[in-house]
Design a protein around this motif. Structure first.
Motif, PDB file in Angstrom:
ATOM      1  N   ILE A  30      15.632  20.505 -26.538  1.00  0.00           N
ATOM      2  CA  ILE A  30      16.511  19.426 -28.122  1.00  0.00           C
ATOM      3  C   ILE A  30      15.954  19.722 -28.592  1.00  0.00           C
ATOM      4  O   ILE A  30      14.826  20.435 -29.521  1.00  0.00           O
ATOM      5  CB  ILE A  30      15.266  17.857 -27.362  1.00  0.00           C
ATOM      6  N   SER A  31      16.462  20.204 -30.032  1.00  0.00           N
ATOM      7  CA  SER A  31      16.397  20.156 -31.092  1.00  0.00           C
ATOM      8  C   SER A  31      15.390  20.211 -31.916  1.00  0.00           C
ATOM      9  O   SER A  31      15.094  18.894 -31.634  1.00  0.00           O
ATOM     10  CB  SER A  31      17.833  20.272 -33.256  1.00  0.00           C
ATOM     11  N   GLU A  32      14.001  20.872 -32.608  1.00  0.00           N
ATOM     12  CA  GLU A  32      13.430  20.075 -33.998  1.00  0.00           C
ATOM     13  C   GLU A  32      14.403  18.881 -34.594  1.00  0.00           C
ATOM     14  O   GLU A  32      13.199  17.935 -35.323  1.00  0.00           O
ATOM     15  CB  GLU A  32      12.815  20.817 -34.424  1.00  0.00           C
ATOM     16  N   ASN A  33      15.068  19.340 -35.333  1.00  0.00           N
ATOM     17  CA  ASN A  33      15.489  18.467 -35.949  1.00  0.00           C
ATOM     18  C   ASN A  33      16.406  16.259 -35.348  1.00  0.00           C
ATOM     19  O   ASN A  33      15.796  15.568 -36.223  1.00  0.00           O
ATOM     20  CB  ASN A  33      17.154  18.283 -36.518  1.00  0.00           C
ATOM     21  N   THR A  34      16.898  16.825 -34.133  1.00  0.00           N
ATOM     22  CA  THR A  34      16.561  15.498 -33.551  1.00  0.00           C
ATOM     23  C   THR A  34      15.431  15.094 -33.878  1.00  0.00           C
ATOM     24  O   THR A  34      15.136  14.123 -33.417  1.00  0.00           O
ATOM     25  CB  THR A  34      16.981  15.978 -32.294  1.00  0.00           C
ATOM     26  N   LEU A  35      14.006  15.454 -33.031  1.00  0.00           N
ATOM     27  CA  LEU A  35      13.073  15.549 -32.656  1.00  0.00           C
ATOM     28  C   LEU A  35      12.345  14.716 -34.776  1.00  0.00           C
ATOM     29  O   LEU A  35      11.204  13.782 -34.138  1.00  0.00           O
ATOM     30  CB  LEU A  35      12.129  16.647 -32.138  1.00  0.00           C
ATOM     31  N   LEU A  36      13.108  15.149 -35.196  1.00  0.00           N
ATOM     32  CA  LEU A  36      11.707  14.857 -37.020  1.00  0.00           C
ATOM     33  C   LEU A  36      13.131  13.205 -36.803  1.00  0.00           C
ATOM     34  O   LEU A  36      12.162  13.089 -37.694  1.00  0.00           O
ATOM     35  CB  LEU A  36      12.547  16.328 -37.969  1.00  0.00           C
ATOM     36  N   LEU A  40      11.048   9.861 -38.350  1.00  0.00           N
ATOM     37  CA  LEU A  40      11.391   9.650 -39.873  1.00  0.00           C
ATOM     38  C   LEU A  40      12.485   8.508 -39.334  1.00  0.00           C
ATOM     39  O   LEU A  40      12.072   7.674 -40.053  1.00  0.00           O
ATOM     40  CB  LEU A  40      12.648  10.589 -40.062  1.00  0.00           C
ATOM     41  N   PHE A  41      13.200   7.990 -37.847  1.00  0.00           N
ATOM     42  CA  PHE A  41      13.476   6.934 -37.627  1.00  0.00           C
ATOM     43  C   PHE A  41      12.547   5.653 -36.568  1.00  0.00           C
ATOM     44  O   PHE A  41      13.174   4.814 -36.777  1.00  0.00           O
ATOM     45  CB  PHE A  41      14.563   6.605 -37.037  1.00  0.00           C
ATOM     46  N   GLY A  42      11.108   5.491 -37.413  1.00  0.00           N
ATOM     47  CA  GLY A  42      10.201   5.596 -36.462  1.00  0.00           C
ATOM     48  C   GLY A  42       9.333   4.898 -35.603  1.00  0.00           C
ATOM     49  O   GLY A  42       9.084   4.710 -35.502  1.00  0.00           O
ATOM     50  N   GLY A  43       9.911   6.723 -35.225  1.00  0.00           N
ATOM     51  CA  GLY A  43       9.566   6.985 -33.926  1.00  0.00           C
ATOM     52  C   GLY A  43       8.088   7.773 -33.809  1.00  0.00           C
ATOM     53  O   GLY A  43       8.091   8.931 -33.273  1.00  0.00           O
ATOM     54  N   SER A  44       7.415   7.964 -35.148  1.00  0.00           N
ATOM     55  CA  SER A  44       6.578   8.799 -35.563  1.00  0.00           C
ATOM     56  C   SER A  44       5.265   8.512 -35.229  1.00  0.00           C
ATOM     57  O   SER A  44       4.299   9.718 -34.383  1.00  0.00           O
ATOM     58  CB  SER A  44       6.135   8.548 -36.838  1.00  0.00           C
ATOM     59  N   VAL A  45       5.008   7.434 -34.471  1.00  0.00           N
ATOM     60  CA  VAL A  45       3.893   7.341 -33.381  1.00  0.00           C
ATOM     61  C   VAL A  45       3.978   7.759 -32.059  1.00  0.00           C
ATOM     62  O   VAL A  45       2.871   8.276 -31.711  1.00  0.00           O
ATOM     63  CB  VAL A  45       3.652   5.762 -33.275  1.00  0.00           C
ATOM     64  N   SER A  62       5.085  25.440 -38.467  1.00  0.00           N
ATOM     65  CA  SER A  62       6.450  25.309 -39.215  1.00  0.00           C
ATOM     66  C   SER A  62       7.014  23.595 -38.681  1.00  0.00           C
ATOM     67  O   SER A  62       7.020  22.419 -39.617  1.00  0.00           O
ATOM     68  CB  SER A  62       7.695  25.742 -39.025  1.00  0.00           C
ATOM     69  N   PHE A  63       6.796  23.853 -37.979  1.00  0.00           N
ATOM     70  CA  PHE A  63       7.228  22.155 -37.420  1.00  0.00           C
ATOM     71  C   PHE A  63       6.270  20.989 -37.909  1.00  0.00           C
ATOM     72  O   PHE A  63       6.354  19.801 -37.877  1.00  0.00           O
ATOM     73  CB  PHE A  63       7.048  22.615 -35.652  1.00  0.00           C
ATOM     74  N   LEU A  64       4.849  21.397 -37.335  1.00  0.00           N
ATOM     75  CA  LEU A  64       3.777  20.559 -37.989  1.00  0.00           C
ATOM     76  C   LEU A  64       3.867  19.653 -39.284  1.00  0.00           C
ATOM     77  O   LEU A  64       3.346  18.711 -38.977  1.00  0.00           O
ATOM     78  CB  LEU A  64       2.152  20.995 -37.648  1.00  0.00           C
ATOM     79  N   ALA A  69       5.027  16.163 -43.544  1.00  0.00           N
ATOM     80  CA  ALA A  69       6.085  15.393 -44.356  1.00  0.00           C
ATOM     81  C   ALA A  69       6.776  14.204 -44.310  1.00  0.00           C
ATOM     82  O   ALA A  69       6.742  13.475 -44.279  1.00  0.00           O
ATOM     83  CB  ALA A  69       6.975  16.823 -44.886  1.00  0.00           C
ATOM     84  N   VAL A  70       7.330  14.214 -42.812  1.00  0.00           N
ATOM     85  CA  VAL A  70       8.321  12.642 -42.138  1.00  0.00           C
ATOM     86  C   VAL A  70       6.446  11.378 -42.624  1.00  0.00           C
ATOM     87  O   VAL A  70       7.097  10.683 -42.648  1.00  0.00           O
ATOM     88  CB  VAL A  70       8.496  13.104 -40.774  1.00  0.00           C
ATOM     89  N   LEU A  71       5.647  11.991 -41.492  1.00  0.00           N
ATOM     90  CA  LEU A  71       4.754  10.935 -42.083  1.00  0.00           C
ATOM     91  C   LEU A  71       3.952  10.855 -42.462  1.00  0.00           C
ATOM     92  O   LEU A  71       3.942   9.038 -43.458  1.00  0.00           O
ATOM     93  CB  LEU A  71       3.280  12.050 -41.384  1.00  0.00           C
ATOM     94  N   VAL A  72       3.879  11.372 -44.129  1.00  0.00           N
ATOM     95  CA  VAL A  72       4.181  11.165 -45.428  1.00  0.00           C
ATOM     96  C   VAL A  72       4.437  10.578 -45.685  1.00  0.00           C
ATOM     97  O   VAL A  72       5.354   9.745 -47.011  1.00  0.00           O
ATOM     98  CB  VAL A  72       3.728  12.575 -46.152  1.00  0.00           C
ATOM     99  N   ILE A  73       6.008  10.533 -46.177  1.00  0.00           N
ATOM    100  CA  ILE A  73       7.173   9.775 -46.148  1.00  0.00           C
ATOM    101  C   ILE A  73       7.173   8.452 -45.352  1.00  0.00           C
ATOM    102  O   ILE A  73       7.485   7.561 -46.849  1.00  0.00           O
ATOM    103  CB  ILE A  73       8.602  10.523 -45.787  1.00  0.00           C
ATOM    104  N   GLN A  74       7.021   7.969 -45.019  1.00  0.00           N
ATOM    105  CA  GLN A  74       6.847   7.381 -44.227  1.00  0.00           C
ATOM    106  C   GLN A  74       5.530   6.328 -44.412  1.00  0.00           C
ATOM    107  O   GLN A  74       5.746   5.046 -45.320  1.00  0.00           O
ATOM    108  CB  GLN A  74       6.341   6.855 -42.508  1.00  0.00           C
ATOM    109  N   MET A  75       4.346   6.657 -45.069  1.00  0.00           N
ATOM    110  CA  MET A  75       3.283   6.386 -45.696  1.00  0.00           C
ATOM    111  C   MET A  75       3.789   5.257 -46.967  1.00  0.00           C
ATOM    112  O   MET A  75       3.524   4.547 -47.197  1.00  0.00           O
ATOM    113  CB  MET A  75       2.326   7.212 -45.074  1.00  0.00           C
TER     114      MET A  75
END
Length: 81
Positions: A30-36, A40-45, A62-64, A69-75
């Protein structure tokens, strides 16, 4: 809203697990972009639990960084809305 967050976090968690299993079996991943995107759409936890429980993507810096960055954007979004 609560049901959406529960569902997206469960999906994200299980997708991390599926990707880890595919990695072990040398299958198409599964692509990293899909995981991210799921994070990003709410599944960070769910993503955080998936990273630590399945020990998936822990050594890929790089993934971490992008996941953080996704977590910071959500915060920031939660703070302003």
């Amino acid at each position: 809203m609560m049901y959406y967050l529960l569902a997206i976090n469960l999906v994200c968690f299980f997708i991390f697990g599926i990707d880890k299993r595919k990695a072990k079996m040398h299958q198409r991943r599964i692509s990293e972009n899909t995981l991210l995107a799921l994070a990003l759409f709410g599944g960070s936890v769910g993503g955080i639990f998936g990273i630590f429980i399945f020990r998936h993507k822990i050594s890929k810096k790089s993934f971490l960084l992008r996941f953080c960055a996704v977590l910071v954007i959500q915060m920031v979004l939660v703070y302003f809305f």
